[in-house]
Design a protein around this motif. Structure first.
Motif, PDB file in Angstrom:
ATOM      1  N   ILE A  59       0.834  -1.202   0.000  1.00 16.51           N
ATOM      2  CA  ILE A  59       0.000   0.000   0.000  1.00 16.51           C
ATOM      3  C   ILE A  59       0.866   1.249   0.000  1.00 16.51           C
ATOM      4  N   THR A  60       1.941   1.211   0.814  1.00 16.55           N
ATOM      5  CA  THR A  60       2.864   2.351   0.860  1.00 16.55           C
ATOM      6  C   THR A  60       3.529   2.571  -0.497  1.00 16.55           C
ATOM      7  N   ALA A  61       3.902   1.478  -1.172  1.00 16.76           N
ATOM      8  CA  ALA A  61       4.580   1.592  -2.463  1.00 16.76           C
ATOM      9  C   ALA A  61       3.640   2.067  -3.557  1.00 16.76           C
ATOM     10  N   VAL A  62       2.380   1.653  -3.495  1.00 18.81           N
ATOM     11  CA  VAL A  62       1.433   1.945  -4.575  1.00 18.81           C
ATOM     12  C   VAL A  62       0.895   3.368  -4.478  1.00 18.81           C
ATOM     13  N   ILE A  63       0.431   3.736  -3.283  1.00 20.50           N
ATOM     14  CA  ILE A  63      -0.218   5.043  -3.139  1.00 20.50           C
ATOM     15  C   ILE A  63       0.852   6.127  -3.140  1.00 20.50           C
ATOM     16  N   GLY A  64       0.909   6.870  -4.221  1.00 20.12           N
ATOM     17  CA  GLY A  64       1.908   7.922  -4.367  1.00 20.12           C
ATOM     18  C   GLY A  64       1.420   8.972  -5.339  1.00 20.12           C
TER      19      GLY A  64
END
Length: 868
Positions: A433-438
């Motif tokens: 989730i951290t990697a995707v949401i940007g």
């Protein structure tokens, strides 16, 4: 009889005397078989025997006496009989004639428990000698000896099967196993008439005390205590002994009891053994009605494989017995975990007694209740070996490593020597989730606006499904070969190299590095636009919303580039532990602000803007409508691009259960959460602005107030992208520098480090001129391209289109096909290829739309001059 009393043919009586006993033995055994109609095996015990008597039953050594010397000589007698082929032999425990003293009787039981044939027998004129007549303590000692015998019955039965098949004796002299060790040649006695005994243990491997588990090095003589409760008995390192530990009144009551396997590891941490089981009474074993298993322990893995007949239908002999305990001798008592396959079941490894004696006994490493059947093939992987961690060799061609927070353990290491992984389904979900949401979330409102209320959410759901499905395929490629115990692939490129190899490795590497180069350009554009947006927002507010505050993005791109040149010179900047935490906080900050402002604007106006088919013809031309719709596909694809780091996230997950199993759950959770968040951001942005949804939700000047909140959101974008730039580019930097050093190892410009003392730093900074020049040139190049093409939406679409098909679909599909060995033109192969082809078509369309957007923007944009 006198020697001159000859038989027919002038044969002396001594040559035929024992033949009478042999034929008597044979006739009795045959008679019992006939009486049982050929169904039951007979048991016939004989004192007289002849070569071949072993075919018909057991023998004993004759009428011995209750003397210590007769106890001693029983051992070489039984060993000699075994060498002649008569394995099923024993001596009368306690002596046939005479009355043994208490110690002699106890010791004889303790020794006799290891005879191939074990029984107590005495003349009818001797005193009664039942075990309970010698005091409670001695009764317990005799009972313990008898229980050891019953406990080892599975092992003895397996040895008797070997003797039946090959003639190898059950009880073997030491020299038979160690023919090169001269010290074993005369070692055929037992020594028990002292408080201490001398024991020679041959070979170069260890021996384990069967009572305590203590290891003794081979090739040495030891003076050991001969305590009253046992005699020295040892298990050779490198062997596996099957046991049944339950207390029963007879062996028939033990038939369905579970087994215990005692694994004595050698210096290579390996061992092997066998187990043979049949019905114990009939001749059906001659027709294949038996179970014969081979146990091997190697590389931390215990495997049970079949040595018996292979049956395609119902087995001729079945057993429901399971393995209750597995004892590991020779492993350090560090925390360990077991993993049973098939079933992917976790079993705990803990300290337990070596021998079950009402909770007493030495504590050893034990796998409790693995619940595997003795008749089945299975494997138990012992994880978390505690040994010195070693760093694997450096990355090879085209390796990319994106920052994922590591998990360290000071003592316990994993099956490959690296620090033990501690990740779970929840930590993996959080990483994804951290990697995707940007920054990709910022263009979703514009993408939905091009497609409309029907196609927009539908396309986003389709992308989420494809991403989830291909991610599950990629998760299965984390290990090469065996999906459970095969070699781990630490990066995406490792997986491609292991499963595909050849030119596809270079192709994948090229795509990855071009994608990273494009990401650097995209991040430069996004960061400069956010910095410019902060300045414009403050200017607009200060002028009372009258001054449009036009300005150029070039100074901000230059400032961002200078910052990246400085950060690029910090070694391993991308590995700083708090970098991911800051990135996660910043990305959720600006994404949440964008979502919140969209909701607030909808609430303020009280209407949902937009249409079912998206931006209307008139606002844009028909051609523009088509190109924008295609570009929207690229924007959505970019928002979901995380396949490149999926393997690295998976490498943080502890096992068991299998990493792929956990990763698939984590991917499902993160895809659902991310899609829900994207739907809210994209749809609420479209609902707030309709056809006029900006390309960047926070910088398109759609929100004028509260300006301070816009400033916070854009500042969060800048902070996020400053670190993200280095996270993505440092692996590329390292790749070029590594290969330059390998190509020109003698070049001082490339390899020389200049030590520079910097105030306030304890360690001097090592400046490398090649690193300084190459990384600076890279940043300058990306900055110049960004100034030439400062089109955030178009660049995002190109990046999404360029990376979606090869990295998210093609390589996972091809690796999965290779991993699972799916046949060409099979239904499954065709379906996977159809998916890949469809996604290729989407990528081509998205790329075409994004390039068309760049062309349209260039018609009105003047490089280095246009202001916003």
């Amino acid at each position: 009889m006198p020697r001159d009393a000859l038989h027919y043919g002038n044969v002396e009586h001594r040559e035929l005397h024992n033949a009478y006993g042999y034929y008597f033995h044979m006739a009795t055994a045959d008679g019992l078989v006939k009486r049982g109609e050929g169904n039951d095996r007979p048991f016939v015990l004989s004192r007289a025997f002849f070569p071949g008597s072993q075919r018909y039953g057991a023998v004993w050594t004759g009428d011995n006496s209750a003397e210590w010397e007769h106890l001693r000589v029983s051992v070489p007698m039984i060993l000699t009989l075994g060498l002649t082929g008569i394995s099923f032999s024993g001596a009368d425990v306690g002596g046939f004639f005479g009355n043994p003293d208490t110690e002699l009787l106890v010791r004889w039981y303790q020794l006799g428990a290891y005879y191939p044939f074990f029984r107590a027998h005495a003349h009818h004129d001797t005193k009664r000698r039942e075990p309970w007549l010698f005091g409670e303590r001695n009764t317990d000692l005799i009972k313990e000896a008898i229980h050891i015998r019953y406990m080892l019955l599975p092992y003895f039965y397996t040895l008797f099967r070997e003797a039946n098949a090959s003639g190898v004796p059950v009880a073997r002299p030491l020299w038979m196993e160690f023919p090169a060790d001269e010290k074993t040649f005369s070692n055929d006695e037992a020594f028990m008439r002292a408080k201490h005994v001398s024991v020679y243990l041959p070979g170069d491997q260890s021996w384990y005390d069967m009572k305590t588990g203590t290891a003794y090095k081979g090739g040495a003589t030891y003076k050991l205590d001969a305590s009253e409760d046992s005699i020295p008995a040892f298990q050779r390192a490198g062997t596996i002994i099957p046991r049944k530990d339950r207390f029963r009144r007879s062996s028939t009551q033990m038939e369905n009891d579970p087994y215990t396997l005692v694994i004595a590891l050698n210096s290579s941490k390996a061992a092997e053994g066998e187990l043979y089981v049949d019905d114990g009474k009939s001749f059906q074993f001659q027709k294949g009605a038996y179970i014969h298993r081979h146990f091997t322990f190697s590389n931390g893995k215990l495997t049970s494989s079949n040595l018996g007949p292979v049956t395609t239908g119902h087995s001729k002999f079945a057993s429901g017995c399971t393995v209750e305990r597995i004892i590991l001798l020779g492993l350090s008592p560090e925390p360990k975990t077991g993993f049973v396959e098939p079933g992917n079941e976790k079993v705990d490894i803990e300290s337990g007694p070596l021998v079950l004696r009402e909770g007493k006994g030495q504590s050893v490493l034990t796998i409790r209740k693995p619940n595997v059947r003795i008749s089945d093939d299975w494997t138990i992987k012992v994880l978390s070996f505690c040994h010195t961690a070693t760093t694997p060799p450096g990355s090879q061609v085209f390796d990319v490593s994106v920052n994922v927070p590591p998990h360290f353990c000071s003592k316990v290491v994993d099956d490959d020597g690296r620090p033990q992984r501690t990740g779970t389904v929840w930590t993996a979900s959080a990483h994804i989730i951290t990697a995707v949401i940007g920054s990709g979330v910022l263009s979703l409102a514009w993408a939905i606006a091009q497609l409309g209320w029907i196609a927009g959410p539908t396309v986003m759901l389709l992308f989420s499904f494809v991403i989830y499905y291909t991610s599950t395929l990629l998760a299965d490629c984390y290990r090469s070969g065996d999906p459970l115990f095969g070699k781990r692939n630490y990066t995406y490129m490792d997986a491609v190299r292991s499963n595909l190899g050849g030119s596809k490795v270079k192709f994948c590497g090229t795509i990855q590095y071009l994608n990273l180069f494009g990401v650097a350009i995209g991040y430069t554009i996004a960061a400069s636009i956010s910095m410019m947006a902060i300045k414009r927002s403050n200017c607009f507010h200060a002028s009372g919303e009258k001054d449009p505050c036009h300005m150029s993005s070039n100074p901000y791109m230059i400032a961002f580039g200078i910052t990246q040149i400085l950060f690029s010179q910090i070694p391993d900047f991308d590995q700083i532990w708090w970098l991911s935490i800051v990135a996660a906080v910043m990305s959720f900050t600006y994404s949440s602000i964008g979502l919140g402002l969209g909701i607030a604007k909808v609430a303020a106006t009280g209407t949902f803007k937009g249409s079912l088919t998206g931006i209307s013809i008139g606002t844009v031309t028909e051609t523009q409508k088509i190109w924008r719709s295609f570009q929207a596909l690229g924007d959505i694809a970019f928002a979901y691009s995380f396949s490149i780091i999926l393997i690295e996230i998976q490498d943080t997950i502890k096992s068991p259960p299998a990493e792929a199993k956990t990763m698939k759950k984590a991917t499902l959770i993160s895809t659902v959460v991310t899609t829900a968040f994207y739907m809210l951001c994209g749809c609420m942005g479209y609902a707030a602005f309709g056809d006029l949804a900006p390309g960047n939700l926070l910088t398109g000047f759609g929100f004028y107030n509260p300006f301070w909140l816009l400033d916070i959101a854009n500042a969060a974008i800048v902070i996020h992208l400053v670190g993200a730039y280095q996270v993505y580019c440092q692996p590329l930097f390292a790749f070029v520098e590594k290969h330059a050093a390998a190509r020109w190892p003698e070049s001082g410009f490339i390899t020389k480090e200049i030590s520079i003392r910097i105030p306030c730093l304890q360690q001097p900074y090592n400046l490398n001129m090649f690193r300084l020049v190459w990384r600076s040139v890279f940043v300058v190049l990306t900055t110049v391209i960004s100034m030439l093409l400062p089109f955030f939406n178009d660049v995002v679409g190109i990046l999404g289109a360029f990376g979606f098909w090869p990295l998210t679909v093609y390589f996972p599909v091809e690796m999965y096909i290779a991993q699972k060995r799916i046949a060409r033109w099979s239904t499954r192969w065709i379906c996977l290829q159809m998916l890949s082809f469809a996604c290729l078509a989407i990528s081509i369309a998205a790329a075409a739309g994004s390039v068309a957007g760049v062309v349209l923007d260039l018609k009105v944009y003047r490089p280095f001059k246009t202001s916003y």
